[in-house]
Scaffold this motif. Structure first.
Motif, PDB file in Angstrom:
ATOM      1  N   LYS A  82      -8.059  10.765   7.994  1.00 37.95           N
ATOM      2  CA  LYS A  82      -7.993   9.395   7.494  1.00 37.95           C
ATOM      3  C   LYS A  82      -6.529   9.002   7.285  1.00 37.95           C
ATOM      4  O   LYS A  82      -5.966   9.152   6.203  1.00 37.95           O
ATOM      5  N   VAL A  83      -5.908   8.557   8.356  1.00 31.72           N
ATOM      6  CA  VAL A  83      -4.533   8.079   8.304  1.00 31.72           C
ATOM      7  C   VAL A  83      -4.554   6.565   8.194  1.00 31.72           C
ATOM      8  O   VAL A  83      -5.231   5.895   8.963  1.00 31.72           O
ATOM      9  N   LYS A  84      -3.830   6.022   7.226  1.00 35.49           N
ATOM     10  CA  LYS A  84      -3.788   4.577   7.038  1.00 35.49           C
ATOM     11  C   LYS A  84      -2.343   4.116   6.905  1.00 35.49           C
ATOM     12  O   LYS A  84      -1.510   4.803   6.308  1.00 35.49           O
ATOM     13  N   LEU A  85      -2.073   2.946   7.475  1.00 37.64           N
ATOM     14  CA  LEU A  85      -0.807   2.274   7.227  1.00 37.64           C
ATOM     15  C   LEU A  85      -1.042   1.248   6.125  1.00 37.64           C
ATOM     16  O   LEU A  85      -1.929   0.403   6.243  1.00 37.64           O
ATOM     17  N   VAL A  86      -0.255   1.342   5.060  1.00 32.41           N
ATOM     18  CA  VAL A  86      -0.476   0.506   3.876  1.00 32.41           C
ATOM     19  C   VAL A  86       0.826  -0.205   3.501  1.00 32.41           C
ATOM     20  O   VAL A  86       1.884   0.016   4.102  1.00 32.41           O
ATOM     21  N   ILE A  87       0.735  -1.051   2.503  1.00 32.07           N
ATOM     22  CA  ILE A  87       1.920  -1.790   2.034  1.00 32.07           C
ATOM     23  C   ILE A  87       2.984  -0.804   1.539  1.00 32.07           C
ATOM     24  O   ILE A  87       2.696   0.134   0.782  1.00 32.07           O
ATOM     25  N   TYR A  88       4.199  -1.044   1.978  1.00 29.13           N
ATOM     26  CA  TYR A  88       5.335  -0.222   1.547  1.00 29.13           C
ATOM     27  C   TYR A  88       5.827  -0.769   0.206  1.00 29.13           C
ATOM     28  O   TYR A  88       6.505  -1.789   0.141  1.00 29.13           O
ATOM     29  N   ASP A  89       5.437  -0.081  -0.882  1.00 28.26           N
ATOM     30  CA  ASP A  89       5.783  -0.565  -2.220  1.00 28.26           C
ATOM     31  C   ASP A  89       6.910   0.266  -2.824  1.00 28.26           C
ATOM     32  O   ASP A  89       7.493   1.134  -2.163  1.00 28.26           O
ATOM     33  N   ARG A  90       7.208   0.016  -4.087  1.00 26.54           N
ATOM     34  CA  ARG A  90       8.332   0.719  -4.732  1.00 26.54           C
ATOM     35  C   ARG A  90       8.055   2.212  -4.910  1.00 26.54           C
ATOM     36  O   ARG A  90       8.996   3.013  -4.969  1.00 26.54           O
ATOM     37  N   GLU A  91       6.793   2.570  -4.984  1.00 29.52           N
ATOM     38  CA  GLU A  91       6.487   4.000  -5.062  1.00 29.52           C
ATOM     39  C   GLU A  91       6.878   4.695  -3.759  1.00 29.52           C
ATOM     40  O   GLU A  91       7.442   5.794  -3.774  1.00 29.52           O
ATOM     41  N   PHE A  92       6.600   4.049  -2.642  1.00 27.49           N
ATOM     42  CA  PHE A  92       7.043   4.585  -1.352  1.00 27.49           C
ATOM     43  C   PHE A  92       8.576   4.602  -1.287  1.00 27.49           C
ATOM     44  O   PHE A  92       9.171   5.531  -0.722  1.00 27.49           O
ATOM     45  N   LEU A  93       9.213   3.572  -1.841  1.00 25.95           N
ATOM     46  CA  LEU A  93      10.676   3.502  -1.833  1.00 25.95           C
ATOM     47  C   LEU A  93      11.286   4.708  -2.543  1.00 25.95           C
ATOM     48  O   LEU A  93      12.231   5.334  -2.034  1.00 25.95           O
TER      49      LEU A  93
END
Length: 473
Positions: free
Chosen positions: A3-14
């Motif tokens: 289950k690979v998903k592309l999601v919103i790049y948020d500050r946690e990803f930053l």
């Protein structure tokens, strides 16, 4: 299921990206410079206003593992970049799933040409990109430039043009763009799409999608009961043969092709194209890989037509179930309960489920108008269940069905078949496809006898293959 998903790049990803890109090994492979937190914040703040840059976070089973995106987006062209920052997920085979999802996103962004730069020492990544259709363009300063055209003309003459990369437009579930994208993302396959266009009218007269996991073995469909060519009514045999010839040639140039498999619909599908395809493939040297027997019910105007096709013992069992207040349920609320009854039935007979519940659930969520559940229920207990697929407006396919092992003596599957028949009448469905009773051409006599006892007709279902032998041999 991955289950690979592309999601919103948020500050946690930053924040995670800052840590990931401080890994010297990752930075070397991704060709990334060192960045400060201040530079990252400036970059993140600018994203909302930028039209030349798109970025997504990558999640695997709800764990944040990396990031990907397109940069320098201009004139239907963009540079792809991608990395898995969480080293625990390196070498897990997730790259293909991520790339397939990015290819899908490129269509919505109207990006028709994708390029990337990769270190010549990153052999694993280069092999992955090549298996997904990227070509090496040049090598300079230890960097390899690679490109992939999402839409291109690969052949033309005075009458026709064969395009690669155009979205497919089919009313059949297994051949639809949405189903192909969905299955490729789940299975990590690459799909190549081809469209034959009549130049004088500019209309698409045939489309073909072939998919692969390794670049060697290609098939239609991506997955499902059948695939093949989606063509207009009246398509000529010479047009079918032209398309297959040029598509096969293109694949051989682009990939290390060893085998191509075409699983055609059963004759009961009545699309008037598949029979022509079978004839063309046979005459042009394709081998018959399997000859399966498919069973179906032709739906008439009244359920009495179904009852006429079954024996008196089956009618008596259905009547007995009616007297015990067993009812057909077509508005099912708990899908997983239906699945579990089918699973118990198959396990009791020594047959494993080919799809787990999470896979069936994902199919149901993504195609709610195409997936239908039917039950036979008595006093709140499910006696028999089925999962069916509406392949097009007048054709329903019984994907799975089965009886609760505790109630097999009552044969509720027979009443379930009658209920599906009534549903088909009420919804103007002409054919109920109950599937094959052979596996790789080998008959299962028990299944054959059961389906024939329901009044099913038999039609042939052919699979063709073309094998390319290694020239060194």
């Amino acid at each position: 299921m991955k289950k690979v998903k592309l999601v919103i790049y948020d500050r946690e990803f930053l924040e995670l990206s800052y840590d990931w890109l401080n890994n010297t090994e990752l930075r070397a492979f991704t060709l990334s410079p060192e960045v400060t937190r201040e530079e990252q914040n400036i970059f993140f703040t600018s994203l909302e206003k930028r039209s030349d840059y798109k970025i997504w976070g990558i999640e695997y089973n709800n764990v944040k593992i990396g990031a990907c995106g397109f940069k320098y987006i201009k004139s239907e062209q963009a540079e792809l970049w991608c990395y898995i920052g969480n080293s625990s997920f390196w070498g897990k085979g997730l790259g293909r799933y991520i790339l397939n999802e990015m290819f899908r996103r490129s269509k919505s962004l109207n990006i028709n040409e994708i390029y990337l730069h990769v270190s010549k020492y990153n052999i694993r990544a280069i092999k992955l990109y090549e298996s997904c259709g990227f070509l090496k363009i040049k090598e300079e300063n230890d960097l390899v430039l690679m490109e992939k055209n999402m839409v291109e003309c690969i052949f033309f003459n005075e009458k026709y043009e064969l395009n690669h990369g155009l979205p497919v437009n089919s009313s059949s579930l297994f051949l639809s763009q949405e189903f192909i994208d969905f299955q490729c993302n789940i299975q990590g396959k690459v799909a190549e799409r081809f469209s034959l266009i009549e130049k004088s009218s500019k209309r698409v007269i045939a489309q073909l999608v072939l998919s692969t996991l390794d670049g060697k073995v290609w098939s239609s469909p991506v997955t499902g009961a059948f695939g093949g060519l989606d063509g207009v009514s009246g398509i000529k045999s010479e047009e079918i043969e032209l398309m297959f010839d040029k598509v096969c040639h293109w694949l051989k140039v682009m990939y290390p092709v060893e085998k191509i498999v075409i699983k055609l619909p059963p004759d009961c599908y009545c699309d008037n194209v598949s029979q022509k395809v079978a004839n063309s493939l046979f005459r042009t040297g394709w081998a018959l890989d399997s000859f399966d027997l498919n069973y179906h019910l032709n739906v008439k105007d009244d359920v009495s037509c179904f009852r006429k096709g079954i024996g008196s013992s089956k009618k008596n069992r259905i009547n007995k179930l009616d007297r015990t207040n067993a009812v057909f349920e077509c508005e099912v609320l708990n899908f997983e309960d239906s699945y579990n009854v089918i699973k118990m039935n198959r396990e009791a007979q020594g047959y494993p489920m080919t799809m787990d519940w999470s896979s069936i659930e994902a199919l149901t969520v993504n195609f709610p108008s195409r997936v239908r559940y039917f039950n036979i229920v008595r006093s709140g207990v499910i006696l028999a269940s089925s999962i069916c697929l509406l392949l097009n407006y007048n054709y329903i396919y019984v994907f799975y069905w089965g009886e609760h092992p505790e109630y097999r003596k009552e044969s509720p599957i027979e009443k379930l078949a009658q209920g599906i028949y009534e549903f088909a009448i009420n919804n103007n469905i002409d054919v109920i496809d109950i599937g094959t009773s052979t596996e790789n051409s080998t008959p299962n006599q028990g299944l054959m006898s059961f389906k024939e006892s329901l009044g099913c007709s038999i039609s042939s279902k052919l699979t063709f293959c073309k094998v390319y032998y290694n020239e060194k041999n």
